[in-house]
Each structure stands twice: as structure tokens, then as C-alpha cells.
Design an enzyme around this catalytic site. Structure first.
Site, PDB file in Angstrom:
ATOM      1  N   ARG A  29      40.389  41.237  21.475  1.00  0.00           N
ATOM      2  CA  ARG A  29      41.625  40.810  22.024  1.00  0.00           C
ATOM      3  C   ARG A  29      41.368  40.380  23.604  1.00  0.00           C
ATOM      4  O   ARG A  29      40.664  41.222  24.258  1.00  0.00           O
ATOM      5  CB  ARG A  29      42.682  42.088  21.981  1.00  0.00           C
ATOM      6  CG  ARG A  29      43.158  42.189  20.592  1.00  0.00           C
ATOM      7  CD  ARG A  29      44.438  42.970  20.376  1.00  0.00           C
ATOM      8  NE  ARG A  29      44.619  43.560  19.381  1.00  0.00           N
ATOM      9  CZ  ARG A  29      44.827  42.832  18.188  1.00  0.00           C
ATOM     10  NH1 ARG A  29      45.309  41.624  18.305  1.00  0.00           N
ATOM     11  NH2 ARG A  29      45.118  43.326  16.840  1.00  0.00           N
ATOM     12  N   ASP A  30      41.957  39.176  23.939  1.00  0.00           N
ATOM     13  CA  ASP A  30      41.799  38.900  25.517  1.00  0.00           C
ATOM     14  C   ASP A  30      42.629  39.940  26.018  1.00  0.00           C
ATOM     15  O   ASP A  30      43.747  40.334  25.821  1.00  0.00           O
ATOM     16  CB  ASP A  30      42.483  37.460  25.350  1.00  0.00           C
ATOM     17  CG  ASP A  30      42.150  36.730  26.621  1.00  0.00           C
ATOM     18  OD1 ASP A  30      41.272  35.884  26.721  1.00  0.00           O
ATOM     19  OD2 ASP A  30      42.431  37.275  27.746  1.00  0.00           O
ATOM     20  N   ASN A  87      37.430  25.875  25.513  1.00  0.00           N
ATOM     21  CA  ASN A  87      37.259  25.276  26.936  1.00  0.00           C
ATOM     22  C   ASN A  87      35.734  25.138  27.078  1.00  0.00           C
ATOM     23  O   ASN A  87      34.819  25.918  26.946  1.00  0.00           O
ATOM     24  CB  ASN A  87      38.025  26.059  27.889  1.00  0.00           C
ATOM     25  CG  ASN A  87      39.468  26.304  27.690  1.00  0.00           C
ATOM     26  OD1 ASN A  87      39.934  25.531  26.990  1.00  0.00           O
ATOM     27  ND2 ASN A  87      40.107  27.626  27.937  1.00  0.00           N
ATOM     28  N   VAL A  96      34.447  31.925  31.596  1.00  0.00           N
ATOM     29  CA  VAL A  96      33.365  32.853  30.886  1.00  0.00           C
ATOM     30  C   VAL A  96      32.273  31.866  30.159  1.00  0.00           C
ATOM     31  O   VAL A  96      32.741  31.065  29.218  1.00  0.00           O
ATOM     32  CB  VAL A  96      33.743  33.941  30.138  1.00  0.00           C
ATOM     33  CG1 VAL A  96      32.776  34.822  29.741  1.00  0.00           C
ATOM     34  CG2 VAL A  96      34.936  34.909  30.891  1.00  0.00           C
ATOM     35  N   HIS A 100      33.185  30.682  23.544  1.00  0.00           N
ATOM     36  CA  HIS A 100      34.100  31.692  22.663  1.00  0.00           C
ATOM     37  C   HIS A 100      35.215  30.768  22.213  1.00  0.00           C
ATOM     38  O   HIS A 100      35.711  29.549  22.848  1.00  0.00           O
ATOM     39  CB  HIS A 100      34.605  32.695  23.691  1.00  0.00           C
ATOM     40  CG  HIS A 100      35.270  32.176  24.818  1.00  0.00           C
ATOM     41  ND1 HIS A 100      34.250  31.791  26.140  1.00  0.00           N
ATOM     42  CD2 HIS A 100      36.229  31.734  25.486  1.00  0.00           C
ATOM     43  CE1 HIS A 100      35.032  31.287  27.136  1.00  0.00           C
ATOM     44  NE2 HIS A 100      36.226  31.296  26.641  1.00  0.00           N
ATOM     45  N   HIS A 102      39.294  30.814  21.229  1.00  0.00           N
ATOM     46  CA  HIS A 102      40.593  31.550  21.389  1.00  0.00           C
ATOM     47  C   HIS A 102      41.363  31.365  20.316  1.00  0.00           C
ATOM     48  O   HIS A 102      41.353  30.132  19.793  1.00  0.00           O
ATOM     49  CB  HIS A 102      41.297  30.989  22.710  1.00  0.00           C
ATOM     50  CG  HIS A 102      40.799  31.002  24.025  1.00  0.00           C
ATOM     51  ND1 HIS A 102      41.229  32.025  24.996  1.00  0.00           N
ATOM     52  CD2 HIS A 102      39.606  30.307  24.683  1.00  0.00           C
ATOM     53  CE1 HIS A 102      40.630  31.654  26.252  1.00  0.00           C
ATOM     54  NE2 HIS A 102      39.476  30.710  25.913  1.00  0.00           N
TER      55      HIS A 102
HETATM   56  P1  AMP Z   1      37.814  30.828  29.240  1.00  0.00           P
HETATM   57  O1  AMP Z   1      38.894  30.661  30.344  1.00  0.00           O
HETATM   58  O2  AMP Z   1      38.376  29.807  28.148  1.00  0.00           O
HETATM   59  O3  AMP Z   1      36.707  30.972  29.715  1.00  0.00           O
HETATM   60  O4  AMP Z   1      38.426  32.179  28.502  1.00  0.00           O
HETATM   61  C1  AMP Z   1      37.751  33.485  28.992  1.00  0.00           C
HETATM   62  C2  AMP Z   1      38.790  34.573  28.546  1.00  0.00           C
HETATM   63  O5  AMP Z   1      38.222  35.620  28.825  1.00  0.00           O
HETATM   64  C3  AMP Z   1      40.147  34.412  29.303  1.00  0.00           C
HETATM   65  O6  AMP Z   1      41.370  34.217  28.300  1.00  0.00           O
HETATM   66  C4  AMP Z   1      40.256  36.006  29.960  1.00  0.00           C
HETATM   67  O7  AMP Z   1      41.581  36.634  29.901  1.00  0.00           O
HETATM   68  C5  AMP Z   1      39.236  36.600  28.901  1.00  0.00           C
HETATM   69  N1  AMP Z   1      38.578  37.869  29.500  1.00  0.00           N
HETATM   70  C6  AMP Z   1      37.803  38.058  30.719  1.00  0.00           C
HETATM   71  N2  AMP Z   1      37.452  39.211  30.744  1.00  0.00           N
HETATM   72  C7  AMP Z   1      37.667  39.850  29.477  1.00  0.00           C
HETATM   73  C8  AMP Z   1      37.536  41.197  29.013  1.00  0.00           C
HETATM   74  N3  AMP Z   1      36.890  42.051  29.819  1.00  0.00           N
HETATM   75  N4  AMP Z   1      37.995  41.618  27.791  1.00  0.00           N
HETATM   76  C9  AMP Z   1      38.642  40.721  27.104  1.00  0.00           C
HETATM   77  N5  AMP Z   1      38.925  39.349  27.622  1.00  0.00           N
HETATM   78  C10 AMP Z   1      38.431  39.019  28.754  1.00  0.00           C
END
Ligand code: AMP
Length: 114
Positions: A29-30, A87, A96, A100, A102
């Protein structure tokens, strides 16, 4: 990659709310959910962005999609609908740098996404 947040999650160094896993991917989960269901599917293999996909590693994307399909069923959103997003780079909102997918569902999705 030692400084990659998602590699640390894969290693168990950083905790996550894991909802699915197989030999290729994990899904969790995000932490900052944008919908009632917001799950991330990540490959075990570190690949920084979609731009780093190649003929050699392209099959992982199919594994990510099948994992997303399984998670959607598990979450009960396969019929109501869900959105899959990857993204690529800062301009698209990537924060990140470990690819990944979403999975967003449980509410009506608007278009364009903004
Ligand atoms: P993006 O912005 O597409 O790179 O997505 C990265 C996602 O990782 C974001 O939606 C963040 O909320 C999520 N995220 C960051 N750190 C964590 C974590 N420790 N556990 C779960 N989700 C995370």
C-alpha cells in the site's frame, strides 16, 4: 541499489503493508494514498525508470501487469475499475527511481489526470 527506497522495502529494511508477492514482484500500500485502494507494484530487479527498460528486462512489465490484475481482484475493484500509472522522470511526477506501477481504485477517476 543501496540508496534506493524501494530496494530497502524489498530487503525488509523499511517496513511496508505488503498485499501481494511472487518470485518477480511485490505489491504494497502507498503511504500517501490517492484513492481508497492505492497499491504499488515493484519488481525485485532494480530498474530506475521506464527509459531503462530493454529487450532483456521487458518481461518484467508483463509480470507487473499480471500482479496488478491479481491485486485488483483481491481488493474487489476489478469490476468497478482501476487505473494503472507509471510515472517516468520528474516532469511526470516520479519521485522514487525504481520502476513501480500505481494501482488506484475504489473511486471514480477523472480525466485528464492533471
Ligand atoms: P512516484 O511519485 O510515481 O515516484 O510514486 C512514488 C510513490 O511512493 C508515492 O505515491 C509515495 O507516496 C510512495 N511512497 C513513498 N515512500 C513510501 C513508503 N515508504 N511506503 C509506501 N509508499 C511510499
Amino acid at each position: 541499489m543501496s540508496d534506493c527506497l524501494f530496494c530497502k522495502i524489498l530487503d525488509g529494511e523499511i517496513p511496508c503493508d505488503r498485499v501481494y508477492e511472487n518470485e518477480h514482484v511485490i505489491a504494497f500500500r502507498d503511504v500517501n494514498p490517492q484513492a481508497p485502494t492505492h497499491v504499488l507494484v515493484i519488481p525485485h530487479q532494480h530498474i530506475s525508470t521506464v527509459n531503462d527498460l530493454t529487450e532483456e528486462n521487458k518481461n518484467i512489465v508483463g509480470e507487473m501487469m499480471l500482479a496488478a490484475q491479481a491485486v485488483a481482484k483481491q481488493e474487489g475493484i476489478e469490476e468497478t475499475g482501476y487505473r494503472l500509472i507509471m510515472n517516468c522522470n520528474e516532469g511526470a511526477g516520479q519521485t522514487v527511481f525504481h520502476i513501480h506501477l500505481h494501482i488506484l481504485g475504489g473511486r471514480i477517476m477523472r480525466w485528464p489526470p492533471g
